[in-house]
Design an enzyme around this catalytic site. Structure first.
Site, PDB file in Angstrom:
ATOM      1  N   HIS A   1      26.434 -66.928  30.489  1.00  0.00           N
ATOM      2  CA  HIS A   1      25.398 -68.019  30.268  1.00  0.00           C
ATOM      3  C   HIS A   1      26.110 -69.608  30.685  1.00  0.00           C
ATOM      4  CE1 HIS A   1      26.959 -69.311  26.413  1.00  0.00           C
ATOM      5  NE2 HIS A   1      27.304 -68.131  26.218  1.00  0.00           N
ATOM      6  N   ASP A   2      25.264 -70.258  31.361  1.00  0.00           N
ATOM      7  CA  ASP A   2      25.662 -71.712  31.529  1.00  0.00           C
ATOM      8  C   ASP A   2      26.765 -71.968  32.459  1.00  0.00           C
ATOM      9  OD1 ASP A   2      23.467 -72.920  29.625  1.00  0.00           O
ATOM     10  OD2 ASP A   2      24.781 -71.604  28.151  1.00  0.00           O
TER      11      ASP A   2
ATOM     12  N   GLY B   1      31.234 -68.177  28.779  1.00  0.00           N
ATOM     13  CA  GLY B   1      30.254 -69.339  28.724  1.00  0.00           C
ATOM     14  C   GLY B   1      30.589 -70.524  29.163  1.00  0.00           C
TER      15      GLY B   1
END
Length: 284
Positions: free
Chosen positions: A147-148, A165
């Site tokens: 994520h991200d 992340g």
């Protein structure tokens, strides 16, 4: 609507989709066993293979090929000319316990190759709500983009590499097989991480880092040559590398010195600026 004719295991049938508010519905090649949500938006030139699943918030651009047994879900956009190989998972919810179902995004650019068993997750509220993958990237088998994360262009993420992340990968980076990159680490343009490395600090542009924890081993000379860097460009980077990392000077002093000695080198400035901006600290 299904066309009449044979329905063999590898035959395609066509469904009508409108794309980008086109005035007339056109035909997209969807295998008869694929499940495509009615609200998914697919360009007429998209192909979807057997047993793949496309969710209702997915958008897929011209010329993208999704092979068999692929799952593309969530608020995911795939640009033009991508190819997604079998058993990839694109857009599934983040592996983050803080994620509470927010409608975050995964945006993938153009002409990327996503190989078998790759997983790419969307963003979270803690990282701007979006994961981005640029153009012309090769994501090899079993690698994971968390994520991200932000990936630039022309990167190679090799088999089994794992990005935590909020990792940033700039451009023309090679991440070797089975590499682990800690959350919030940035890998600078044209850097290379050797196979099995564990990167817990930022890796500056043009550098070669290997080991657990990864340490700098010099410049990524082969990568620079492949990109067409001249001998003068490489020589200036070599001298700047030695001044910054091997002269014994404090970081601020070494950066001032390289800028005085190489004021017209954009590559040296990129190296110096990256080190100045680093929030996590530089791999040494």
């Amino acid at each position: 609507m299904q066309n009449e004719g044979e329905r063999g295991d590898f035959d395609f049938y066509t469904l009508q989709f409108s794309f980008c508010n086109a005035p007339k519905a056109k035909m997209t090649k969807i295998h008869e066993t694929a499940l495509v949500a009615p609200r998914a938006v697919l360009d007429p030139d998209v192909e979807v293979g057997a047993y793949s699943i496309i969710g209702p918030k997915v958008k897929v651009g011209k010329g993208t090929r999704i092979k068999s047994h692929v799952v593309v879900e969530g608020n995911t956009t795939l640009g033009e000319g991508n190819i997604v190989f079998q058993f990839a998972s694109v857009g599934s919810v983040p592996q983050d316990l803080k994620y509470k179902g927010e409608d975050s995004q995964l945006i993938i650019g153009h002409h990327n190759t996503i190989r078998e068993f790759v997983s790419v997750n969307p963003g979270t509220t803690g990282g701007g709500m979006v994961t981005r993958v640029g153009d012309h990237n090769l994501l090899m088998m079993y690698c994971h983009i968390a994520h991200d994360c932000i990936l630039g262009n022309h990167n190679i993420i090799a088999n089994g590499a794992t990005l935590g992340g909020h990792v940033v990968i700039e451009d023309y980076v090679i991440v070797g097989g089975l590499v682990g990159i800690h959350q919030f680490v940035t890998i600078g343009t044209s850097a290379i991480l050797g196979a099995g490395s564990m990167a817990s600090k930022d890796v500056p542009p043009y550098c070669n880092a290997t080991g657990d924890r990864a340490r700098l081993r010099g410049l990524n000379l082969e990568g620079l040559r492949r990109r067409g860097f001249s001998r003068d460009q490489i020589d200036m980077l070599r001298k700047a590398y030695r001044l910054i990392f091997q002269s014994g000077l404090r970081t601020k002093e070494s950066l001032k010195k390289v800028r005085r000695e190489f004021p017209k080198s954009p590559e040296v400035e990129q190296l110096a600026g990256f080190i100045e901006r680093s929030q996590r600290g530089i791999c040494r």
